[in-house]
Write a protein that holds these residues in place. Structure first.
Motif, PDB file in Angstrom:
ATOM      1  N   GLY A  99      -4.621  23.722  39.851  1.00  0.00           N
ATOM      2  CA  GLY A  99      -4.583  25.005  39.536  1.00  0.00           C
ATOM      3  C   GLY A  99      -3.511  25.670  39.660  1.00  0.00           C
ATOM      4  O   GLY A  99      -2.526  26.613  39.050  1.00  0.00           O
ATOM      5  N   ILE A 100      -2.679  25.939  41.202  1.00  0.00           N
ATOM      6  CA  ILE A 100      -1.830  25.793  41.779  1.00  0.00           C
ATOM      7  C   ILE A 100      -0.804  25.324  41.380  1.00  0.00           C
ATOM      8  O   ILE A 100       0.342  25.809  41.527  1.00  0.00           O
ATOM      9  CB  ILE A 100      -2.409  25.803  43.235  1.00  0.00           C
ATOM     10  CG1 ILE A 100      -3.214  26.807  43.725  1.00  0.00           C
ATOM     11  CG2 ILE A 100      -0.756  26.118  44.662  1.00  0.00           C
ATOM     12  CD1 ILE A 100      -3.894  26.174  45.293  1.00  0.00           C
TER      13      ILE A 100
ATOM     14  N   SER B 218      -0.262  24.331  38.811  1.00  0.00           N
ATOM     15  CA  SER B 218      -0.063  24.583  37.291  1.00  0.00           C
ATOM     16  C   SER B 218       1.095  25.700  37.914  1.00  0.00           C
ATOM     17  O   SER B 218       1.478  26.358  36.672  1.00  0.00           O
ATOM     18  CB  SER B 218      -1.111  24.049  36.561  1.00  0.00           C
ATOM     19  OG  SER B 218      -0.905  24.929  35.395  1.00  0.00           O
ATOM     20  N   TRP B 219       0.250  26.710  38.501  1.00  0.00           N
ATOM     21  CA  TRP B 219       0.974  27.660  38.454  1.00  0.00           C
ATOM     22  C   TRP B 219       2.892  27.729  38.540  1.00  0.00           C
ATOM     23  O   TRP B 219       3.443  28.580  38.400  1.00  0.00           O
ATOM     24  CB  TRP B 219      -0.674  28.795  39.681  1.00  0.00           C
ATOM     25  CG  TRP B 219       0.794  30.196  39.507  1.00  0.00           C
ATOM     26  CD1 TRP B 219       1.213  31.109  40.097  1.00  0.00           C
ATOM     27  CD2 TRP B 219       0.272  30.889  38.368  1.00  0.00           C
ATOM     28  NE1 TRP B 219       1.893  31.727  39.905  1.00  0.00           N
ATOM     29  CE2 TRP B 219       1.056  32.504  38.790  1.00  0.00           C
ATOM     30  CE3 TRP B 219      -0.330  31.326  37.580  1.00  0.00           C
ATOM     31  CZ2 TRP B 219       1.118  33.490  38.705  1.00  0.00           C
ATOM     32  CZ3 TRP B 219      -0.242  32.921  36.753  1.00  0.00           C
ATOM     33  CH2 TRP B 219       0.053  33.921  37.295  1.00  0.00           C
TER      34      TRP B 219
ATOM     35  N   HIS C  67       3.698  29.044  35.411  1.00  0.00           N
ATOM     36  CA  HIS C  67       3.680  30.609  35.756  1.00  0.00           C
ATOM     37  C   HIS C  67       2.468  30.465  35.369  1.00  0.00           C
ATOM     38  O   HIS C  67       2.682  31.807  34.591  1.00  0.00           O
ATOM     39  CB  HIS C  67       4.671  31.236  35.697  1.00  0.00           C
ATOM     40  CG  HIS C  67       6.084  30.907  36.284  1.00  0.00           C
ATOM     41  ND1 HIS C  67       6.127  30.942  37.888  1.00  0.00           N
ATOM     42  CD2 HIS C  67       7.223  30.090  36.450  1.00  0.00           C
ATOM     43  CE1 HIS C  67       7.584  30.649  38.637  1.00  0.00           C
ATOM     44  NE2 HIS C  67       8.299  30.087  37.495  1.00  0.00           N
TER      45      HIS C  67
ATOM     46  N   LEU D 253      -1.952  29.951  34.778  1.00  0.00           N
ATOM     47  CA  LEU D 253      -3.215  28.877  34.908  1.00  0.00           C
ATOM     48  C   LEU D 253      -3.791  29.320  33.661  1.00  0.00           C
ATOM     49  O   LEU D 253      -4.666  29.626  33.092  1.00  0.00           O
ATOM     50  CB  LEU D 253      -3.927  30.164  35.559  1.00  0.00           C
ATOM     51  CG  LEU D 253      -4.811  30.095  36.463  1.00  0.00           C
ATOM     52  CD1 LEU D 253      -4.097  28.839  37.370  1.00  0.00           C
ATOM     53  CD2 LEU D 253      -5.556  30.635  37.037  1.00  0.00           C
ATOM     54  N   GLU D 254      -3.193  27.084  33.135  1.00  0.00           N
ATOM     55  CA  GLU D 254      -3.774  26.979  31.892  1.00  0.00           C
ATOM     56  C   GLU D 254      -4.917  25.944  32.218  1.00  0.00           C
ATOM     57  O   GLU D 254      -5.916  25.426  33.174  1.00  0.00           O
ATOM     58  CB  GLU D 254      -3.137  25.540  31.976  1.00  0.00           C
ATOM     59  CG  GLU D 254      -1.867  26.241  31.494  1.00  0.00           C
ATOM     60  CD  GLU D 254      -1.022  24.592  30.851  1.00  0.00           C
ATOM     61  OE1 GLU D 254      -1.586  24.725  29.393  1.00  0.00           O
ATOM     62  OE2 GLU D 254       0.336  24.443  31.217  1.00  0.00           O
TER      63      GLU D 254
ATOM     64  N   LEU E  84      -7.244  22.835  35.022  1.00  0.00           N
ATOM     65  CA  LEU E  84      -8.650  24.107  35.628  1.00  0.00           C
ATOM     66  C   LEU E  84      -9.567  22.390  35.531  1.00  0.00           C
ATOM     67  O   LEU E  84      -9.616  21.952  36.350  1.00  0.00           O
ATOM     68  CB  LEU E  84      -8.950  24.704  35.480  1.00  0.00           C
ATOM     69  CG  LEU E  84      -7.586  26.012  36.423  1.00  0.00           C
ATOM     70  CD1 LEU E  84      -8.470  27.063  35.245  1.00  0.00           C
ATOM     71  CD2 LEU E  84      -7.555  26.195  37.415  1.00  0.00           C
TER      72      LEU E  84
END
Length: 576
Positions: A142-143, A145-146, A150, A152-153, A157
């Protein structure tokens, strides 16, 4: 291979994996574990290869088989377009994906905990390590990906948590709790790296099977050599040797699982394509391969059929008490209303077309009637400009014809017989005027008037009138031959000169001519002889080189005095 492999392909994969690839590789790693049978020990296990709950034996085997199928089948339609960024194809229902992941978590707890084959305090340790690794993998994915997108897919997750579970499966009983968290977190990161690499190479891994199970499996199996507690592991190998054996097992798994499955699938694909047709792929394999239609499919099918055929009578099957059923019911009601309105509009359109056809027919009838009265150019001008029409023509040729003795004939015939015979004669004259492209002006009693050179000027107006006059004589001869009791005789006069032509009046109007030329032409007829065509000197000048004309003695013409006139006899020989 999701959404594009034929059902026979799934059967082949299932048979090859469950009957050949997995049993053999599982024996190489886990042989002799149950019942502690050293004589049944697999060769990789005898070397010290360790995979507690299947990071490689279960997960990587499945991933390598999936990779082989992906390379043979190819990407989904529209996933990778030349010269364009890759197109993401979203899953059908994300909440179900999340629910399925939660169920996998419960299954993983049972799988990893049950791999001890005994109920002991170590089970709790295995369960805690499994949970923490899964959470770590989800958080790290998650981190990352962010930071990269930008965003949170949810899919990442899911894949990150599963990659953490895959990675810890090989060592969840031989590492400490902090190390389990690290292994799970790195598993999530490795999954993302593999995901990006596959997309870069245009390998369409629809459900992340290769990224999660190969990426997490390879890392988790290698982590045994990096982080396992030697006293718990019990292989007797040094750290370096253990890492080497783990890498050997990873390589053997890839060569065996990927190689065998690729060779089998590629061979079958050469014999019969394993991929469905583009039409079947677009339709969906549930329907194309198994005929498993759904309410939503039926709704979309009818909507597509209506878009293609414009058939508003089609209706969607309605399943009561379902969400799609309610939508289908409302859709059918809308279609019913549209169909009813369409039918009304069709009826209105049909009535309008019939009315338009009647108007066109009426206009054509009016046009024909006008053309029987007026020249075509004059009709067109009256339509656009109803004002008085008058034109001057420098040179035309006017013909008057009169049936000699018609008054005496009228005394011997009934009115109907008289009109019928007159109609026969004048109808034949009308046909001649059309053939010679002359303009009939009018009939007055037994007199017939025609002109050449207007309303459209023409240079040969005198010759056209001359031909008309000669043909009129021939028509009379033919009629006299057919009717022996009552014989017609005709007197014709012709003059050439200038006239004024136009339409006067607002009711029962006609196209008429005025001027001295008209009066002299009338005198040529009235001062002529039966069976003769008398022309003025002006007309003689126009005809002299083309027709046989003989001079007549000068005659007295009212208002003009003596005039030299000529008899038109025939066309000159040799003149075309």
């Amino acid at each position: 291979s999701e959404l594009r492999m034929k059902f026979i392909g799934y059967l082949v994969v299932a048979i090859v994996v469950s009957g050949l690839i997995y049993p053999l590789f599982g024996h190489w790693v886990w042989g002799g574990l149950v019942g502690n049978q050293p004589e049944a020990m697999g060769w990789l296990r005898s070397l010290g290869f360790y995979d507690f709950a299947g990071s490689t034996v279960v997960n990587s085997v499945g991933a390598w088989v999936s990779l082989a199928a992906l390379l043979v089948i190819g990407p989904r339609a529209g996933r990778f377009q030349p010269g364009q960024p890759s197109q993401k194809i979203h899953g059908s229902y994300l909440p179900l994906s999340v629910m399925g992941t939660l169920l996998l978590w419960f299954g993983w707890l049972g799988f990893n905990g049950g791999s001890l084959l005994t109920f002991s305090p170590v089970v709790a340790q295995v369960l805690v390590h499994t949970l923490l690794a899964g959470v770590a993998g989800m958080v790290v994915a998650g981190i990352l990906s962010w930071f990269k997108r930008h965003l949170l897919e949810v899919e990442l997750l899911i894949y990150g948590s599963l990659a953490g579970l895959v990675a810890i499966s090989a060592s969840c009983n031989v590492v400490s709790t902090p190390i389990a968290v690290i292994i799970g977190g790195v598993g999530g990161a490795v999954m993302l790296l593999v995901w990006e690499a596959l997309e870069h190479w245009h390998i369409d891994d629809a459900v992340g099977a290769v990224a999660v199970h190969a990426g997490g499996g390879v890392w988790g199996t290698l982590a045994v050599g990096l982080f396992a507690q030697p006293e718990v592991l019990g292989t007797g190998l040094s750290k370096g040797s253990q890492i080497a054996v783990q890498l050997l097992g990873i390589g053997i798994c890839f060569v065996w699982a990927f190689g065998v499955s690729w060779l089998v699938l590629k061979g079958i694909d050469r014999l019969t394509p394993l991929r469905v047709s583009p039409e079947e792929e677009d339709l969906g394999l549930n329907v194309a391969e198994h005929g498993a239609k759904t309410e939503l499919y039926e709704l979309l099918r009818v909507m597509e059929a209506q878009a293609q055929t414009q058939d508003l009578s089609l209706r969607v099957p309605v399943e009561a008490f379902t969400e799609v059923g309610h939508i289908a019911s409302r859709y059918n009601r809308v279609m019913q209303a549209l169909e009813t309105q369409h039918q009304r509009l069709q009826k209105v359109l049909s009535d309008l077309q019939k009315t338009q056809a009647r108007l066109v027919e009426s206009d054509q009838t009016s046009q024909r009637l006008l053309l029987n009265i007026l020249p075509s150019p004059i009709v067109d001008r009256l339509k656009t400009n109803p004002d008085t029409i008058a034109e001057s023509f420098e040179e035309v040729t006017v013909l008057f014809a009169d049936l000699v003795g018609f008054t005496e004939m009228a005394s011997r015939l009934s009115p109907i017989e008289l009109v019928e015979r007159l109609n026969v004669v004048f109808s034949a004259f009308d046909q001649l005027s059309e053939e010679h492209q002359l303009e009939k002006i009018k009939t007055i009693g037994d007199a017939y008037m025609v002109v050449g050179g207007l309303p459209t000027p023409r240079a040969d107006h005198a010759m056209a009138i001359a031909e008309m006059a000669l043909d009129m004589q021939r028509v009379i001869d033919v009629l006299n031959h057919a009717e022996r009791e009552e014989q017609f005789r005709i007197r014709i006069g012709i003059n050439t000169g200038s006239v004024v032509a136009g339409v006067i009046g607002t009711k029962k109007f006609i196209y008429d001519l005025w001027g001295d030329t008209v009066n002299i032409a009338s005198r040529m007829e009235s001062h002529g002889l039966p069976g003769q065509i008398q022309v003025t000197e002006a007309t003689y000048v126009k005809l002299n080189h083309h027709y046989q004309l003989t001079p007549r003695d000068k005659i007295m013409v009212k208002g003009k005095g003596e005039m030299q006139t000529y008899w038109l006899k025939a066309r000159s020989e040799g003149v075309g």
